[in-house]
Enzyme design. Structure first.
Site, PDB file in Angstrom:
ATOM      1  N   ILE A 141       0.829  -1.201   0.000  1.00  0.00           N
ATOM      2  CA  ILE A 141       0.000   0.000   0.000  1.00  0.00           C
ATOM      3  C   ILE A 141       0.864   1.252   0.000  1.00  0.00           C
ATOM      4  CG2 ILE A 141      -1.682   1.339   1.319  1.00  0.00           C
ATOM      5  CD1 ILE A 141      -2.909  -1.026  -0.015  1.00  0.00           C
TER       6      ILE A 141
ATOM      7  N   TYR B 140      15.980  -2.667   1.537  1.00  0.00           N
ATOM      8  CA  TYR B 140      15.707  -3.026   0.145  1.00  0.00           C
ATOM      9  C   TYR B 140      14.385  -2.432  -0.327  1.00  0.00           C
ATOM     10  CZ  TYR B 140      14.611  -5.490  -4.101  1.00  0.00           C
ATOM     11  OH  TYR B 140      14.273  -5.770  -5.397  1.00  0.00           O
TER      12      TYR B 140
ATOM     13  N   LYS C 297      -9.890  -6.149   9.537  1.00  0.00           N
ATOM     14  CA  LYS C 297      -9.618  -7.105  10.621  1.00  0.00           C
ATOM     15  C   LYS C 297      -9.632  -6.418  11.987  1.00  0.00           C
ATOM     16  CE  LYS C 297      -7.077 -10.204   7.568  1.00  0.00           C
ATOM     17  NZ  LYS C 297      -7.515  -9.494   6.356  1.00  0.00           N
TER      18      LYS C 297
ATOM     19  N   GLU D 123      -7.580 -16.624  12.293  1.00  0.00           N
ATOM     20  CA  GLU D 123      -8.260 -16.314  11.038  1.00  0.00           C
ATOM     21  C   GLU D 123      -9.773 -16.466  11.183  1.00  0.00           C
ATOM     22  OE1 GLU D 123      -7.206 -17.043   6.393  1.00  0.00           O
ATOM     23  OE2 GLU D 123      -7.177 -18.806   7.682  1.00  0.00           O
TER      24      GLU D 123
END
Length: 644
Positions: free
Chosen positions: A291, A315, A411, A555
């Site tokens: 994002i 990186y 979430k 989950e």
């Protein structure tokens, strides 16, 4: 010697054969011309015919050579080569006539004309025959394809594939009934209703969508009509990429996942996009992530004065800085790009950056988002997601940053995992700081934007499914009933920027994610669109099976975007605002202090209790899964859980 051995000969040997065959055709045409005209053969030793024939051979071969006939590759024989043969035979017939006149031989005036006709037919026909034979050999291993769309893109694709060694176009299919039974570039156009028959008749292995201008809703409709067929569905690159030279028309690619969703993006409002960015110093935390990097790509086109790229990953920061600098260079933007390494857990680092560069707007995308990994590393998840957000927001407040936008997640709504709980706590941090607005103490406009899964992000199921399909399966899905909301990364980033511009302070924005998608159905579609059949009880002879690995720690079967039903619309059709409960700053700081001590002492039971007592609706489905804590307790680490 068989045909394959001839095809493998060197170019020079093939030219020698071509010249030899043409010499034979010249001699044969010479005899046939007299036979057709006089009804009887002639003798070469009468009337200097042997000199005429020899001269005609030399001039004809020379003419064919100069015209480039022997440089032509038969595999790609075109009208140009046939035109060369016609010109060459005219020269040959003219030579025949002139030599007959010069040697005063008995040659009726119609004989050179008949000779030219025979030679043209023999030379041209032989080359066409060889091309057909060669095409037959080459096409044995070529993929038979249908092109969906007989428009400009479809015609360009068919033209590009004419010389392809890997594909053969069997037919166009188009919804325009007026084109049915017509022929374009030698290829028949059929109705879309005939696709199943065409696939079975021609043993089609690929259906290529050449409809770049169609909306996503339309593409979804088309894909759904093709998904049951035993053929791989591909698409051509965007016309913009082709025009800019970034791709070729025949560089086929997989159907974009956003086309399966059928969700067309809403045109952005320019004034909302530019409100917090144009001529301002903008900072993106977590700029190397999925994002964060997309936010940077869009921000750079909105004319900021300075763009600060902030990330803990060396990186990740290097990659996005290089990409953004290239965009700035190519577009000749006058934008200062500042790459900074750092962690959001270091408040002094953040404070110095905000004050030194005079940051106006912050997009806080830095977070640990992978549910199982945060479940296995609880303390780091709490430190980075909760404390990192609070430190960044507090530093922004002290430095007088105008706007601070938190990238949140669905979430965070009634969380069942540590990641969701930490993101809801991060939202509470901003809401608590924003509550100072009522006393005129908060100079920073805090807001948060909550949305679901984004396609192609790190940890997304889509790349995993594609990898498993290319490896021959099986495709693993956690649960047959699991559903998720999906949105493309560019659309999510665009809506985040617009939502932040509409904030009044402490707003919780919720993005319209469209209809939820059943993950098992998505996996099945990807398998079928790749040209394979799903292997299950009804289809035991299928190619790739779908296996269920079980829900991972923390989950949920489905995600939500709202805690309460109190939601209002905004000026943007895809952005809503939710009114939800929050803690006062004093209450939040007391909770934060307790969490800090528990994390420092590695007291996982206390961390769990504090999260349960916080007003975030945390209802964990599993016990404490932190791997280090389990090891200290002497518990066995479940390797399957770690891997999945």
């Amino acid at each position: 010697m068989n045909l394959n051995e001839i095809w493998r000969l060197s170019r020079s040997k093939k030219r020698i054969i071509s010249v030899s065959v043409d010499v034979f055709f010249i001699v044969l045409s010479f005899y046939l011309a007299f036979l057709a005209r006089l009804g009887k053969p002639i003798s070469l030793y009468d009337d200097n015919y042997h000199f005429i024939l020899l001269g005609t051979i030399i001039i004809t071969v020379y003419a064919f050579t100069r015209l480039g006939l022997y440089r032509a590759i038969l595999r790609y024989l075109t009208f140009h080569a046939l035109a060369v043969i016609s010109i060459g035979t005219l020269i040959s017939a003219g030579t025949f006539g002139l030599l007959s006149f010069y040697f005063d031989a008995f040659v009726p005036r119609s004989v050179p004309v008949i000779y030219g006709s025979f030679l043209c037919l023999l030379c041209g026909g032989a080359r066409l025959l060889v091309r057909v034979l060669l095409s037959g050999v080459l096409q044995r291993d070529r993929k038979k394809v249908l092109i969906y769309g007989a428009g400009s893109a479809g015609r360009q694709l068919a033209q590009a594939m004419r010389s392809s060694d890997s594909h053969k176009v069997e037919a166009f299919v188009d919804e325009d009934q007026s084109l049915r039974r017509s022929v374009i570039s030698g290829i028949a156009v059929e109705s879309v209703k005939d696709i199943p028959k065409l696939v079975a008749k021609h043993k089609i292995s690929q259906i290529i969508l050449a409809i770049p201008s169609a909306s996503r809703a339309k593409r979804k409709e088309i894909i759904n009509s093709l998904v049951h067929l035993q053929a791989e569905v591909l698409t051509v690159p965007d016309l913009k990429e082709i025009v800019e030279g970034k791709a070729k028309i025949d560089e086929l690619k997989d159907v974009a996942i956003e086309d399966l969703l059928g969700r067309d993006p809403v045109a952005p409002k320019r004034e909302l996009l530019e409100s917090n960015i144009k001529n301002k110093t903008v900072m993106v935390t977590g700029s190397g992530g999925s994002i964060g990097s997309e936010l940077c790509r869009q921000i750079v086109h909105l004319s900021p004065k300075t763009l600060i790229l902030f990330d803990v990953s060396e990186y990740g920061l290097y990659a996005i800085e290089r990409e953004i600098r290239q965009v700035v260079c190519e577009s000749r933007y006058n934008i200062e790009i500042v790459p900074l390494i750092g962690s959001v857990q270091r408040i002094n680092r953040l404070s110095v950056i905000f004050k030194s560069f005079g940051v106006d707007t912050v997009y806080h995308a830095a977070a640990y988002k992978h549910v199982p990994l945060v479940e296995f590393n609880v303390v780091e998840g709490v430190r980075n997601n909760i404390f990192g957000t609070y430190y960044a927001a507090k530093a922004a407040l002290e430095a007088g940053v105008e706007s601070f936008v938190l990238i949140s997640t669905d979430k965070a709504v009634r969380p069942t995992n540590v990641m969701g709980a930490t993101k809801r706590m991060a939202e509470l941090a901003l809401q608590a700081l924003a509550s100072g607005n009522s006393m005129g103490e908060c100079r920073t406009n805090f807001s948060m934007v909550r949305f679901g899964n984004v396609l192609g992000s790190s940890g997304s199921v889509i790349p995993l499914f594609k990898h498993q399909i290319s490896a021959g399966g099986p495709v693993t899905v956690t649960h047959p009933d699991i559903i998720r909301y999906f949105m493309t990364i560019p659309e999510a980033a665009q809506l985040v920027i617009q939502a932040g511009s509409m904030s009044r302070g402490g707003d919780v924005f919720v993005l319209d994610m469209g209809e939820p998608v059943k993950i098992v159905d998505l996996a099945a579609k990807l398998i079928r669109l790749s040209g394979f059949e799903v292997k299950d009880k009804l289809h035991p002879d299928g190619d790739i099976s779908i296996e269920f690995s079980g829900l991972r720690p923390g989950e949920k079967l489905f995600e939500e975007l709202l805690i309460s039903d109190s939601v209002e619309g905004t000026s943007h059709p895809r952005v809503m605002t939710a009114n939800e409960n929050y803690l006062l700053l004093s209450e939040y700081l007391k909770l934060l202090e307790s969490l800090d001590k528990a994390c420092h002492a590695f007291e996982h039971e206390k961390i769990r209790r504090l999260l349960l007592e916080a007003p975030i609706g945390f209802t964990p489905k599993d016990g404490i899964e932190d791997l280090v804590w389990k090891k200290l307790k002497g518990e066995t680490v479940n390797e399957i859980d770690v891997l999945h």
